[in-house]
Design an enzyme around this catalytic site. Sequence first.
Site, PDB file in Angstrom:
ATOM      1  N   LYS A 175       0.868  -1.190   0.000  1.00 53.87           N
ATOM      2  CA  LYS A 175       0.000   0.000   0.000  1.00 53.87           C
ATOM      3  C   LYS A 175       0.899   1.232   0.000  1.00 53.87           C
ATOM      4  CE  LYS A 175      -1.637   2.752   3.014  1.00 53.87           C
ATOM      5  NZ  LYS A 175      -1.515   4.021   2.258  1.00 53.87           N
ATOM      6  N   GLU A 178      -1.111   7.380  -0.067  1.00 51.03           N
ATOM      7  CA  GLU A 178      -2.152   7.926  -0.950  1.00 51.03           C
ATOM      8  C   GLU A 178      -1.764   9.302  -1.474  1.00 51.03           C
ATOM      9  OE1 GLU A 178      -2.178   7.494   2.214  1.00 51.03           O
ATOM     10  OE2 GLU A 178      -3.338   9.004   3.308  1.00 51.03           O
ATOM     11  N   SER A 228       5.225   8.039  10.131  1.00 46.44           N
ATOM     12  CA  SER A 228       5.424   8.846  11.335  1.00 46.44           C
ATOM     13  C   SER A 228       5.326   7.970  12.594  1.00 46.44           C
ATOM     14  CB  SER A 228       4.372   9.943  11.389  1.00 46.44           C
ATOM     15  OG  SER A 228       3.096   9.355  11.465  1.00 46.44           O
ATOM     16  N   CYS A 283      13.618  11.222   6.716  1.00 44.38           N
ATOM     17  CA  CYS A 283      13.759  10.766   8.110  1.00 44.38           C
ATOM     18  C   CYS A 283      15.211  10.900   8.552  1.00 44.38           C
ATOM     19  CB  CYS A 283      13.280   9.341   8.263  1.00 44.38           C
ATOM     20  SG  CYS A 283      14.374   8.164   7.483  1.00 44.38           S
ATOM     21  N   GLU A 384       9.132  16.491  15.648  1.00 49.98           N
ATOM     22  CA  GLU A 384       9.545  16.357  14.244  1.00 49.98           C
ATOM     23  C   GLU A 384       8.797  17.391  13.404  1.00 49.98           C
ATOM     24  OE1 GLU A 384       8.356  12.817  11.945  1.00 49.98           O
ATOM     25  OE2 GLU A 384      10.373  12.815  11.101  1.00 49.98           O
TER      26      GLU A 384
HETATM   27  P1  NAD Z   1       2.240   8.835   7.938  1.00 52.48           P
HETATM   28  O1  NAD Z   1       2.457   8.122   9.207  1.00 52.48           O
HETATM   29  O2  NAD Z   1       1.244   9.940   7.919  1.00 52.48           O
HETATM   30  O3  NAD Z   1       1.728   7.819   6.795  1.00 52.48           O
HETATM   31  C1  NAD Z   1       2.460   6.639   6.506  1.00 52.48           C
HETATM   32  C2  NAD Z   1       1.493   5.586   5.963  1.00 52.48           C
HETATM   33  O4  NAD Z   1       0.555   5.236   6.985  1.00 52.48           O
HETATM   34  C3  NAD Z   1       0.687   6.045   4.753  1.00 52.48           C
HETATM   35  O5  NAD Z   1       0.666   4.986   3.826  1.00 52.48           O
HETATM   36  C4  NAD Z   1      -0.679   6.354   5.316  1.00 52.48           C
HETATM   37  O6  NAD Z   1      -1.723   6.064   4.411  1.00 52.48           O
HETATM   38  C5  NAD Z   1      -0.786   5.464   6.547  1.00 52.48           C
HETATM   39  N1  NAD Z   1      -1.488   6.091   7.664  1.00 52.48           N
HETATM   40  C6  NAD Z   1      -1.425   7.398   8.037  1.00 52.48           C
HETATM   41  N2  NAD Z   1      -2.152   7.595   9.156  1.00 52.48           N
HETATM   42  C7  NAD Z   1      -2.669   6.403   9.502  1.00 52.48           C
HETATM   43  C8  NAD Z   1      -3.495   5.948  10.585  1.00 52.48           C
HETATM   44  N3  NAD Z   1      -3.924   6.774  11.522  1.00 52.48           N
HETATM   45  N4  NAD Z   1      -3.835   4.650  10.626  1.00 52.48           N
HETATM   46  C9  NAD Z   1      -3.385   3.791   9.700  1.00 52.48           C
HETATM   47  N5  NAD Z   1      -2.605   4.164   8.660  1.00 52.48           N
HETATM   48  C10 NAD Z   1      -2.253   5.446   8.554  1.00 52.48           C
HETATM   49  O7  NAD Z   1       3.658   9.317   7.413  1.00 52.48           O
HETATM   50  P2  NAD Z   1       3.977  10.267   6.162  1.00 52.48           P
HETATM   51  O8  NAD Z   1       3.542  11.651   6.517  1.00 52.48           O
HETATM   52  O9  NAD Z   1       3.468   9.646   4.921  1.00 52.48           O
HETATM   53  O10 NAD Z   1       5.567  10.185   6.108  1.00 52.48           O
HETATM   54  C11 NAD Z   1       6.412  11.019   6.835  1.00 52.48           C
HETATM   55  C12 NAD Z   1       6.865  10.342   8.095  1.00 52.48           C
HETATM   56  O11 NAD Z   1       7.560   9.143   7.779  1.00 52.48           O
HETATM   57  C13 NAD Z   1       7.863  11.183   8.897  1.00 52.48           C
HETATM   58  O12 NAD Z   1       7.537  11.066  10.255  1.00 52.48           O
HETATM   59  C14 NAD Z   1       9.198  10.512   8.601  1.00 52.48           C
HETATM   60  O13 NAD Z   1      10.190  10.696   9.590  1.00 52.48           O
HETATM   61  C15 NAD Z   1       8.802   9.089   8.489  1.00 52.48           C
HETATM   62  N6  NAD Z   1       9.776   8.304   7.758  1.00 52.48           N
HETATM   63  C16 NAD Z   1      10.574   7.475   8.470  1.00 52.48           C
HETATM   64  C17 NAD Z   1      11.551   6.738   7.835  1.00 52.48           C
HETATM   65  C18 NAD Z   1      12.451   5.822   8.626  1.00 52.48           C
HETATM   66  O14 NAD Z   1      13.256   5.136   8.032  1.00 52.48           O
HETATM   67  N7  NAD Z   1      12.341   5.791   9.939  1.00 52.48           N
HETATM   68  C19 NAD Z   1      11.704   6.839   6.447  1.00 52.48           C
HETATM   69  C20 NAD Z   1      10.860   7.684   5.737  1.00 52.48           C
HETATM   70  C21 NAD Z   1       9.890   8.414   6.408  1.00 52.48           C
END
Ligand code: NAD
Length: 484
Positions: A175, A178, A228, A283, A384
Site C-alpha cells: 500500500k 495515498e 510517522s 527521516c 519532528e
Molecule cells: P504517515 O504516518 O502519515 O503515513 C504513513 C502511511 O501510513 C501512509 O501509507 C498512510 O496512508 C498510513 N497512515 C497514516 N495515518 C494512519 C493511521 N492513523 N492509521 C493507519 N494508517 C495510517 O507518514 P507520512 O507523513 O506519509 O511520512 C512522513 C513520516 O515518515 C515522517 O515522520 C518521517 O520521519 C517518516 N519516515 C521514516 C523513515 C524511517 O526510516 N524511519 C523513512 C521515511 C519516512
Amino acid sequence: MSLIILRNYIDGAWVASKASSLADVRCPATGEGIARVPLGNRDDVDRAVAAARAAFPEWRATPPLSRARYLFRLRDAFETHFEDIARTLVREQGKTLDESRGEVRRMIENVEHATGVTTMMTGYGLEDIAQGVDCSAEPQPVGVFAAIAPYNFPAMVPWWFLPYAIVCGNTFILKPSEQVPMTQTRVFEIMDDVGLPEGVVNLVHGSRDVVTAMLEHPGIAGISFVGSTPTARVIYEGCGRTGKRVQALGGAKNCLVVMPDADLAAGLPSMITSFFGCAGQRCLSGSILVPVGEAADRLVGAFTQAARRLRLGDGLAETTTMGPLVSAAHRERVRGFIAKGLAEGAELLLDGRDCRVEGLEGGYFLGPTIFDRVTPEMSIAREEIFGPVVSIVRAADLDAAIELVNSRGFANAACLYTGSGAAARDFKYRVTPSMVGINIGIAAPMAFFPFGGAGHSMFGDTKGHGREIFRFYTDTKVVISRWF
Ligand code: NAD
C-alpha cells in the site's frame, strides 16, 4: 480535463478498486491535480490477500535462484525506465530531479542486493549434536507480507521490503502513500512486463481503511511499515493484537553536531543538503544543528549564507536546488512550527515563510528557515517538523551535545563533524540513534546494511534491508533427526 483514476494491481491484473471515495493527487510545484487515487477498503484487501495466498505454495516451491532471476530481469527493466520513474516521482512528490534520480538508484540497489538470496537466506547445521543425531536450521518463507509506505520516498521505501520478501519465497501486498501513489503504479506497470507469476506481488491503493483491514486480516503474516511515529505505534500495536510479525519505522529528530576542529569548507555542503535536501522531508534530515563551543562563531554565519543561496523551484527544472513541500496542509503544519519557535523565544535568522516562486504561485513552497538560540525544551527542538526548518542549539562541549542527542526520544540518526578520531569514537560509542554519520550529513545505510532507528524512531527489532531483512521474511525451522 478529467483525471486518471488509479487502479489496483491484483493477481497479475489491473482492477478497479472497490473504494467509495477518491482523493486528488496534486503536483506540489503547481498545486494542480494530476490523478485521482481510490481510498480502498476491506474488499480490496480481501481480494489481494486471496490472490497472494493462492500464489504462495507454487512460489515458495520455486527455487530461490529462479526467483532471483525475476529480479535480474526487473533490475534491467528499471534501468530502461529509470528516467521515467524519476520524473513521475518528481511530479507527485516535488523533490528535485537529482534527488529523485538518487532515490531511484537506491531502489534498484535493493533489487540487486536481494538477488544474493542463495547466500543470504541460507541456514546452518551440525552433525552429531548427540550421537547419531543431526540438526539443521532451515529458513523458510512464511506466507503473505504487506508493506505500508510514507510519502517522502515513493520509489525507494517500498523496495526496502518487496524484493526481499518475494525472493525469500513469500508473496506480497503493497500500500503506497495515498499522497504519492503514481510512482509505484508506474513501477508495477514495469514489473507486470517481467512476468512474475500472478498474485506474487499486489498493489492496493488507499489510506487508513486499507491499513486497518491489513492489520486485522488473519491471512497476512507480517507487516513492514515506514511513516510517522504515531502511525508506527498504531501498526506495532495492531500487529501485536493479531500476532503478526512487524517492523515499524517512525519519525526522527536528528542532530548534526559540529566540533570546533571540523573542516567547515569540506563539511558545509553536506550540512546544507542534510537540512534542506528534499525540503527537509527525510527521516535522515538534519533538524537540530549543534555547534560545540567556538564552532558557532564560524558556523552560524556561513551556514545561513549558504542556505540563502538555495534556489527554490519546480523539481523538474535543472536549476532548482530545493523543491516544495508535499502539500498545502503540510506547509501549514510547518509554518505552525515556525510560529511556535517565535512564540517560545528562539531567534529567527532566516524566515522562509514569505518566499515566492515566479510562475508557481500555486505550489507549496517554503523557503529555508533558521532559528538560533533554541533551547532543548522548545517544541522546535523536540518535535519532528519535517520541513526546511533548522534549530540551532549551542552546546558547551561534546558531552553536552551527546546529552542533547540522547534526550530527544527519537533515535534515528546523528552526525558529527570533527577532525578528531577520539571525538568521533566517543560520539559513535555513546549516542543512542542507530544511524551515525562522521563527517557525513545524511547517514543513509545502503541496501546491504540495515536501515532503521531506535527509541521512538522504530518499533520492532528487525530493520529494513541489510542482512537481517532475510530473517524478517523467513521462519527458521530447526530439524533434529535420527535414523535407525
Ligand atoms: P504517515 O504516518 O502519515 O503515513 C504513513 C502511511 O501510513 C501512509 O501509507 C498512510 O496512508 C498510513 N497512515 C497514516 N495515518 C494512519 C493511521 N492513523 N492509521 C493507519 N494508517 C495510517 O507518514 P507520512 O507523513 O506519509 O511520512 C512522513 C513520516 O515518515 C515522517 O515522520 C518521517 O520521519 C517518516 N519516515 C521514516 C523513515 C524511517 O526510516 N524511519 C523513512 C521515511 C519516512
